[in-house]
Design a protein around this motif. Structure first.
Motif, PDB file in Angstrom:
ATOM      1  N   ILE A  34       0.917  -1.140   0.111  1.00 15.01           N
ATOM      2  CA  ILE A  34       0.145   0.080   0.104  1.00 15.01           C
ATOM      3  C   ILE A  34       0.895   1.041  -0.047  1.00 15.01           C
ATOM      4  CG2 ILE A  34      -1.778   1.311   1.044  1.00 15.01           C
ATOM      5  CD1 ILE A  34      -2.650  -1.515   2.407  1.00 15.01           C
ATOM      6  N   TYR A  35       0.770   2.095  -0.945  1.00 15.85           N
ATOM      7  CA  TYR A  35       1.408   3.402  -1.194  1.00 15.85           C
ATOM      8  C   TYR A  35       0.668   4.405  -0.816  1.00 15.85           C
ATOM      9  CZ  TYR A  35       4.452   0.409  -3.830  1.00 15.85           C
ATOM     10  OH  TYR A  35       5.492  -0.466  -4.100  1.00 15.85           O
ATOM     11  N   GLN A  36       1.383   5.683  -0.019  1.00 23.08           N
ATOM     12  CA  GLN A  36       0.570   6.635   0.369  1.00 23.08           C
ATOM     13  C   GLN A  36       1.148   7.897  -0.065  1.00 23.08           C
ATOM     14  OE1 GLN A  36       0.325   7.192   4.715  1.00 23.08           O
ATOM     15  NE2 GLN A  36      -1.812   7.610   4.546  1.00 23.08           N
ATOM     16  N   SER A  37       0.395   9.043  -0.534  1.00 18.85           N
ATOM     17  CA  SER A  37       0.943  10.018  -0.869  1.00 18.85           C
ATOM     18  C   SER A  37       0.331  11.496  -0.141  1.00 18.85           C
ATOM     19  CB  SER A  37       0.649  10.360  -2.304  1.00 18.85           C
ATOM     20  OG  SER A  37       1.205  11.594  -2.618  1.00 18.85           O
ATOM     21  N   THR A  38       0.878  12.246   0.341  1.00 19.49           N
ATOM     22  CA  THR A  38       0.540  13.667   0.869  1.00 19.49           C
ATOM     23  C   THR A  38       0.598  14.714  -0.171  1.00 19.49           C
ATOM     24  OG1 THR A  38       2.775  14.236   1.740  1.00 19.49           O
ATOM     25  CG2 THR A  38       1.409  13.166   3.148  1.00 19.49           C
ATOM     26  N   ASP A  39       1.392  14.409  -1.387  1.00 19.28           N
ATOM     27  CA  ASP A  39       1.113  15.451  -2.356  1.00 19.28           C
ATOM     28  C   ASP A  39       0.948  14.927  -3.922  1.00 19.28           C
ATOM     29  OD1 ASP A  39       3.158  14.006  -3.179  1.00 19.28           O
ATOM     30  OD2 ASP A  39       4.954  15.389  -2.751  1.00 19.28           O
ATOM     31  N   LEU A  40       0.350  13.735  -3.918  1.00 20.68           N
ATOM     32  CA  LEU A  40       0.141  13.280  -5.107  1.00 20.68           C
ATOM     33  C   LEU A  40       0.902  13.256  -6.247  1.00 20.68           C
ATOM     34  CD1 LEU A  40      -3.665  14.361  -5.431  1.00 20.68           C
ATOM     35  CD2 LEU A  40      -2.843  12.353  -4.659  1.00 20.68           C
ATOM     36  N   LEU A  41       2.477  13.429  -5.877  1.00 20.33           N
ATOM     37  CA  LEU A  41       3.632  13.344  -6.554  1.00 20.33           C
ATOM     38  C   LEU A  41       4.361  12.237  -6.225  1.00 20.33           C
ATOM     39  CD1 LEU A  41       4.514  17.149  -6.897  1.00 20.33           C
ATOM     40  CD2 LEU A  41       3.306  15.587  -8.846  1.00 20.33           C
ATOM     41  N   ASN A  42       4.639  12.033  -5.046  1.00 22.22           N
ATOM     42  CA  ASN A  42       5.511  11.064  -4.352  1.00 22.22           C
ATOM     43  C   ASN A  42       4.538  10.000  -3.686  1.00 22.22           C
ATOM     44  OD1 ASN A  42       8.155  12.244  -4.927  1.00 22.22           O
ATOM     45  ND2 ASN A  42       7.039  14.029  -3.888  1.00 22.22           N
ATOM     46  N   PHE A  43       4.904   8.676  -3.707  1.00 22.81           N
ATOM     47  CA  PHE A  43       4.166   7.549  -3.087  1.00 22.81           C
ATOM     48  C   PHE A  43       4.871   6.601  -2.642  1.00 22.81           C
ATOM     49  CE2 PHE A  43       1.524   9.387  -6.293  1.00 22.81           C
ATOM     50  CZ  PHE A  43       0.084   9.513  -5.902  1.00 22.81           C
ATOM     51  N   PRO A  44       5.228   7.045  -1.305  1.00 25.60           N
ATOM     52  CA  PRO A  44       6.055   5.944  -0.666  1.00 25.60           C
ATOM     53  C   PRO A  44       5.335   4.705  -0.012  1.00 25.60           C
ATOM     54  CG  PRO A  44       5.979   7.878   0.785  1.00 25.60           C
ATOM     55  CD  PRO A  44       5.451   8.188  -0.583  1.00 25.60           C
ATOM     56  N   LEU A  45       6.296   3.711  -0.079  1.00 29.42           N
ATOM     57  CA  LEU A  45       5.684   2.461   0.588  1.00 29.42           C
ATOM     58  C   LEU A  45       5.122   2.686   1.813  1.00 29.42           C
ATOM     59  CD1 LEU A  45       4.777  -0.385   0.314  1.00 29.42           C
ATOM     60  CD2 LEU A  45       6.942  -1.258   0.864  1.00 29.42           C
ATOM     61  N   LYS A  46       3.598   2.320   2.296  1.00 35.61           N
ATOM     62  CA  LYS A  46       3.493   2.583   3.598  1.00 35.61           C
ATOM     63  C   LYS A  46       3.424   1.284   4.380  1.00 35.61           C
ATOM     64  CE  LYS A  46       0.673   4.256   7.182  1.00 35.61           C
ATOM     65  NZ  LYS A  46       1.085   5.503   7.950  1.00 35.61           N
ATOM     66  N   TYR A  47       2.862   0.150   3.800  1.00 34.49           N
ATOM     67  CA  TYR A  47       2.597  -1.213   4.085  1.00 34.49           C
ATOM     68  C   TYR A  47       2.433  -2.306   3.179  1.00 34.49           C
ATOM     69  CZ  TYR A  47       0.529  -4.469   7.333  1.00 34.49           C
ATOM     70  OH  TYR A  47       0.080  -5.794   8.124  1.00 34.49           O
TER      71      TYR A  47
END
Length: 102
Positions: free
Chosen positions: A1-14
Protein backbone atom coordinates in the motif's frame (compact mmCIF):
# COMPACT_ATOMS: atom_id res chain seq x y z
CA UNK A 1 0.00 0.00 0.00
CA UNK A 2 1.47 3.31 -1.08
CA UNK A 3 0.46 6.64 0.42
CA UNK A 4 0.94 10.19 -0.79
CA UNK A 5 0.57 13.59 0.80
CA UNK A 6 1.29 15.51 -2.41
CA UNK A 7 0.06 13.20 -5.23
CA UNK A 8 3.59 13.30 -6.68
CA UNK A 9 5.47 10.95 -4.38
CA UNK A 10 4.07 7.62 -3.23
CA UNK A 11 6.30 5.95 -0.63
CA UNK A 12 5.50 2.42 0.50
CA UNK A 13 3.35 2.58 3.64
CA UNK A 14 2.67 -1.12 4.31
CA UNK A 15 2.81 -4.49 2.58
CA UNK A 16 -0.17 -6.73 3.27
CA UNK A 17 0.24 -10.45 2.63
CA UNK A 18 -2.77 -12.40 3.92
CA UNK A 19 -0.80 -15.68 3.96
CA UNK A 20 1.63 -14.32 6.55
CA UNK A 21 -1.13 -12.74 8.70
CA UNK A 22 -3.59 -15.67 8.68
CA UNK A 23 -2.41 -18.54 10.94
CA UNK A 24 -4.68 -21.12 9.23
CA UNK A 25 -4.77 -20.34 5.49
CA UNK A 26 -2.60 -19.45 2.51
CA UNK A 27 -3.90 -17.30 -0.34
CA UNK A 28 -3.08 -17.32 -4.06
CA UNK A 29 -4.43 -15.71 -7.24
CA UNK A 30 -4.64 -12.47 -5.24
CA UNK A 31 -5.91 -9.56 -7.31
CA UNK A 32 -8.39 -6.66 -7.50
CA UNK A 33 -7.64 -4.94 -4.18
CA UNK A 34 -9.91 -2.11 -3.08
CA UNK A 35 -9.39 -0.03 0.05
CA UNK A 36 -12.10 2.11 1.64
CA UNK A 37 -11.94 4.53 4.56
CA UNK A 38 -14.50 3.62 7.25
CA UNK A 39 -14.65 6.11 10.14
CA UNK A 40 -11.12 6.09 11.58
CA UNK A 41 -10.28 2.73 10.01
CA UNK A 42 -10.05 1.04 6.64
CA UNK A 43 -11.65 -1.90 4.86
CA UNK A 44 -9.51 -3.80 2.36
CA UNK A 45 -11.26 -6.09 -0.13
CA UNK A 46 -9.41 -8.46 -2.45
CA UNK A 47 -10.10 -11.52 -4.55
CA UNK A 48 -8.17 -14.77 -4.10
CA UNK A 49 -8.25 -18.50 -3.56
CA UNK A 50 -7.75 -19.77 0.00
CA UNK A 51 -6.31 -23.13 1.11
CA UNK A 52 -5.14 -24.64 4.39
CA UNK A 53 -1.47 -23.99 5.19
CA UNK A 54 0.63 -26.60 3.39
CA UNK A 55 -2.04 -27.40 0.76
CA UNK A 56 -1.29 -26.69 -2.91
CA UNK A 57 -2.47 -23.33 -4.19
CA UNK A 58 -4.17 -22.85 -6.62
CA UNK A 59 -6.74 -25.40 -5.53
CA UNK A 60 -8.88 -27.63 -7.70
CA UNK A 61 -12.63 -27.22 -7.16
CA UNK A 62 -12.38 -23.59 -6.07
CA UNK A 63 -13.28 -20.33 -7.72
CA UNK A 64 -11.60 -17.06 -6.84
CA UNK A 65 -13.74 -15.32 -4.21
CA UNK A 66 -13.76 -12.03 -2.31
CA UNK A 67 -12.31 -11.43 1.14
CA UNK A 68 -12.37 -8.53 3.60
CA UNK A 69 -9.81 -7.45 6.18
CA UNK A 70 -9.90 -4.38 8.39
CA UNK A 71 -7.47 -1.93 9.98
CA UNK A 72 -8.56 0.25 12.89
CA UNK A 73 -6.45 3.32 12.07
CA UNK A 74 -3.96 4.99 9.71
CA UNK A 75 -1.25 2.46 10.64
CA UNK A 76 -2.95 0.08 8.17
CA UNK A 77 -2.20 -3.05 10.19
CA UNK A 78 -4.78 -5.34 8.61
CA UNK A 79 -5.75 -8.60 10.27
CA UNK A 80 -6.62 -12.03 8.92
CA UNK A 81 -9.19 -11.85 6.12
CA UNK A 82 -12.73 -13.21 6.24
CA UNK A 83 -15.10 -14.14 3.45
CA UNK A 84 -17.27 -11.25 2.32
CA UNK A 85 -20.87 -11.59 3.49
CA UNK A 86 -23.21 -8.65 2.96
CA UNK A 87 -26.25 -10.54 4.34
CA UNK A 88 -29.26 -12.39 2.92
CA UNK A 89 -29.84 -11.79 -0.77
CA UNK A 90 -26.59 -9.82 -1.07
CA UNK A 91 -23.14 -10.84 -2.35
CA UNK A 92 -21.08 -13.22 -0.24
CA UNK A 93 -17.81 -15.05 -0.73
CA UNK A 94 -17.65 -18.79 -1.07
CA UNK A 95 -14.69 -21.18 -1.26
CA UNK A 96 -16.28 -23.98 -3.31
CA UNK A 97 -16.70 -23.53 -7.05
CA UNK A 98 -20.09 -22.43 -8.32
CA UNK A 99 -22.74 -20.04 -7.06
CA UNK A 100 -24.40 -19.66 -3.67
CA UNK A 101 -27.94 -21.03 -3.60
CA UNK A 102 -29.38 -17.66 -2.63
Amino acid sequence: IYQSTDLLNFPLKYTYNPSTIDPIYNYCFIWAPDILKRGTGYDLYFSAQRVLKGAPCPANGQDVTTFLTQASDDNLRFGAPVLVDFGNGAPKGRIAAGCNTD
